[in-house]
Design an enzyme around this catalytic site. Structure first.
Site, PDB file in Angstrom:
ATOM      1  N   LYS A 154      45.656  37.421  33.359  1.00  7.41           N
ATOM      2  CA  LYS A 154      45.631  38.594  34.230  1.00  7.41           C
ATOM      3  C   LYS A 154      44.975  38.272  35.574  1.00  7.41           C
ATOM      4  CE  LYS A 154      43.414  43.125  34.631  1.00  7.41           C
ATOM      5  NZ  LYS A 154      42.497  44.093  33.975  1.00  7.41           N
ATOM      6  N   ASP A 173      47.146  45.771  33.475  1.00  9.78           N
ATOM      7  CA  ASP A 173      45.845  46.383  33.221  1.00  9.78           C
ATOM      8  C   ASP A 173      46.061  47.686  32.455  1.00  9.78           C
ATOM      9  OD1 ASP A 173      46.790  48.213  35.068  1.00  9.78           O
ATOM     10  OD2 ASP A 173      44.966  48.213  36.289  1.00  9.78           O
TER      11      ASP A 173
END
Length: 253
Positions: A154, A173
């Protein structure tokens, strides 16, 4: 061969996008036949119009600053991170400065972002690796970024997409997870599986923007609790909107 494949893929996306948009314009009753890819493409077109200035809301001036800010943003708001980083970046102007920082002092400087001990370990460790293995420069590949202490896929996607302009993946997210499920673009709950699902249906050119669009929409309209479905700009493309309004899960108009 890669260029030819990319051209064919672009043509396919264009054709699907035109079909999806036509169906959208025909009214919500015609939305049912949309596939996940068609819905994603129609959403991309609408979000491009709704949020033309969508961008990463972490303040940064170079790849290192974005890397640090992204690590600090875990379980913390971008607003809080942006309050902490100006003084931090002034005191530590490069990776070498961060690498030499005293852990105890650094912990006190980032305490307000939460999880300050683990974040200190990640940031100092990452910067030490950047200095020793990359001559003080943040690496530009997914493999090298993910090899840095405290850096996962991420964070690597955030840095690659926003600091280097490389669409190698999609940042997933909590907002992206929530909206992807509400738009019925995935049935998965695991972030990496959701990313793989999205990469199959969202044009690669939009991978970085896609995350910004969903994050902006999640923060401004599609809230975790009581989403504002009555005023949602993409209500016609959302399979969950009518259900939320009917069950009272949505914010009252």
């Amino acid at each position: 061969m890669e260029t030819r494949w990319a051209h064919r893929q672009e043509c396919l996306y264009s054709a699907c996008e035109q079909t999806a948009v036509k169906l959208t314009e025909m009214g919500s009753s015609k939305i049912k036949p949309l596939t996940a890819r068609e819905r994603a493409l129609a959403l991309a077109q609408r979000f491009r119009e709704i949020y033309p200035d969508a961008h990463c809301e972490l303040d940064f001036k170079n790849p290192l600053q974005l890397l640090i800010a992204t690590i600090l943003s875990a379980q913390c708001t971008d607003k809080r991170v942006n309050m902490v980083t100006p003084a931090l970046f002034k005191k530590y102007p490069d990776a070498r400065a961060f690498a030499k920082a005293g852990p105890a002092t650094f912990e006190s400087e980032i305490r307000s972002t939460g999880f300050f001990r683990s974040k200190t370990k990640s940031i100092l460790g990452a910067c030490q690796a950047i200095v020793s293995k990359h001559a003080g420069n943040v690496p530009e590949s997914m493999e090298e970024l993910c090899a840095l202490p405290g850096v996962g896929r991420k964070t690597a996607n955030v840095v690659l997409g926003n600091a280097f302009g490389k669409n190698e993946g999609i940042v997933v997210d909590t907002h992206v997870i929530r909206l992807s499920q509400r738009f019925k673009l995935t049935t998965n709950r695991d972030a990496e599986k959701i990313e793989r699902d999205l990469m199959k249906i969202v044009p690669q050119r939009d991978w970085t923007l896609w995350s910004h669009w969903l994050i902006w929409h999640g923060r401004r309209r599609c809230f975790a609790r009581k989403p504002d479905c009555a005023n949602c700009e993409v209500f016609a493309l959302c399979p969950s909107g009518k259900i939320f309004l009917r069950t009272g899960e949505a914010k009252k108009a």
